[in-house]
Write an enzyme that holds these catalytic residues in place. Structure first.
Site, short mmCIF file in Angstrom:
data_model
loop_
_atom_site.label_atom_id
_atom_site.label_comp_id
_atom_site.label_asym_id
_atom_site.label_seq_id
_atom_site.Cartn_x
_atom_site.Cartn_y
_atom_site.Cartn_z
N GLU A 63 0.80 -1.22 0.00
CA GLU A 63 0.00 0.00 0.00
C GLU A 63 0.84 1.27 0.00
OE1 GLU A 63 -3.75 1.85 2.57
OE2 GLU A 63 -2.87 -0.08 3.12
N SER A 97 -9.57 6.66 5.96
CA SER A 97 -10.39 6.33 7.13
C SER A 97 -9.63 6.66 8.40
CB SER A 97 -10.75 4.84 7.09
OG SER A 97 -11.51 4.53 5.96
N ARG A 118 7.37 4.93 7.69
CA ARG A 118 6.22 5.44 8.42
C ARG A 118 6.70 6.03 9.74
NH1 ARG A 118 1.87 4.22 11.93
NH2 ARG A 118 -0.17 4.81 11.08
N SER A 159 -2.05 8.03 8.03
CA SER A 159 -0.67 7.57 8.08
C SER A 159 0.24 8.71 7.67
CB SER A 159 -0.44 6.38 7.14
OG SER A 159 -1.05 5.21 7.65
#
Length: 411
Positions: free
Chosen positions: A177, A228, A243, A231
């Site tokens: 992703e 939703s 991340r 990140s």
């Protein structure tokens, strides 16, 4: 020396033994089974006339459809030509699909080159909660004849993989992703001249969008992906990222709370309602506590001191309208994202911040709030940047992972 891909292994590759100084022959696989499968898979995808990329998120499914227009892409397979024609006609003859699907015509990219082909890239989205309706629509309209392979990313690529195979006969080729997200951002920023922009003089009557071209000095930057949930990625190059933070309070939170508090049924309805509200009837501000500004720490009187703070009092609850609750929810979610972003930027020492995600689609209030917050708290050294294609980067990236697996650096 180039190696020819003619068999599964190569023999008579001379290797010199370090201990005895003698040469031996080693037989080793030329291409591993996994790599061979991937090469065959890519070849099958490239044989198709049109291609798809899908990002199945927790709230929305984002789909890109690449419609090639050049003669060299014509298929000799009659069934495929029929399937392609059906898909093309269905997609291009509609801007709305079912109860939640839509094609973002304003975002389409014409005359776009991918490898040896030129074509138009179309952008489509619908609610993940409508997946059953999507499967039924595809079957009803005979659209499952083509394609048989779809490049996909997002959590739903795992959750719905079995449904795609059993109900449509379509295989999903899944990709990471975050890698897809960055790949899509990098590609569109270098192929869509006005992709990147910022808001000048945010939260004033004179605010306006200003294009901010992406150049070779764009890296490093922090990418804040608001779906939703949220990140936050530290991006060092088109291939290097990590991340560095996130929060569960994102677009899903806003939509869910608005459904509970204001009775809205969609994100668009919640945004439209929030624009009509007055969040100060719900939130407790600095001036409600200090009677004005808190000058010692440079806090203006209109800064939110306590989100939903007025709702502690019964009389205030009676006066709060649905639109006020919707706007207060928007302010709460956006302020939370902004605060965590500032913290990540301070820790990493990076001042370039890029916000993406479908939470920003048509959400000018949040974009201007984020813009104002970044500039105010950084004393003008930090500017919030936004991208026109908002939530479609994962879908674009997933398609490019197989259509153009080894991209050349953008000039």
């Amino acid at each position: 020396m180039e190696e020819q891909l003619s068999s599964s292994s190569v023999a008579d590759s001379p290797q010199r033994c370090g201990s005895c100084n003698q040469t031996s022959v080693v037989t080793r696989p030329l291409v591993s089974p996994t790599l061979k499968e991937a090469l065959i898979r890519v070849a099958k995808v490239k044989d198709s006339i049109q291609w798809f990329g899908v990002d199945i998120g927790g709230s929305l499914v984002k789909c890109v459809y690449y419609e090639t227009q050049d003669d060299q892409a014509q298929s000799t397979n009659a069934d495929e030509r029929e399937g392609v024609a059906s898909v093309k006609k269905f997609i291009k003859s509609n801007l709305k699909y079912g109860s939640s699907g839509s094609r973002d015509e304003r975002l389409e990219m014409k005359n776009l080159r991918i490898q040896a082909h030129r074509g138009t890239l179309h952008f489509i989205k619908f609610a993940t909660s409508r997946m059953d309706g999507f499967f039924d629509m595809v079957t009803k309209n005979g659209l499952s004849k083509f394609p048989k392979v779809v490049c996909a990313t997002g959590g739903g690529a795992f959750k719905f993989e079995k449904d795609f195979k059993e109900r449509l006969g379509v295989s999903l080729h899944k990709h990471d992703e975050m890698q897809c997200l960055i790949r899509g951002v990098h590609y569109l920023c270098h192929n869509y001249p006005d992709e990147c922009y910022y808001w000048e003089a945010p939260k004033t009557p004179h605010t306006r969008k200003v294009s901010s071209p992406v150049d070779s000095d764009f890296y490093p930057y922090i990418l804040v992906n608001i779906g939703s949930g949220v990140s936050m990625l530290q991006v060092e190059s088109s291939e290097k990222l990590k991340r560095i933070g996130g929060t569960s309070v994102g677009g899903g939170t806003f939509q869910g709370l608005c459904a509970l508090l204001a009775g809205t049924d969609s994100f668009e309805e919640a945004i439209a309602l929030a624009e009509k509200g007055d969040s100060t009837r719900v939130d407790k501000l600095v001036r409600d506590i200090y009677g004005g500004d808190y000058k010692q720490f440079g806090l203006a009187g209109d800064v939110v001191a306590s989100s939903f703070g007025h709702m502690l009092h019964p009389e205030r609850r009676k006066d709060a309208r649905p639109e006020d609750l919707a706007q207060a929810t928007l302010v709460t979610v956006t302020n939370n994202i902004g605060a965590i972003t500032r913290m990540c930027a301070s820790i990493s020492g990076i001042e370039r911040i890029v916000f993406v995600g479908n939470y920003l689609c048509g959400n000018h209030m949040s974009m201007q709030m984020l813009s104002y917050a970044m500039e105010f708290w950084s004393q003008g050294t930090m500017r919030a940047l936004f991208l026109e294609h908002e939530g479609y980067f994962g879908a674009v990236g997933s398609m490019l992972m197989e259509l153009d697996p080894n991209p050349k650096p953008s000039s």
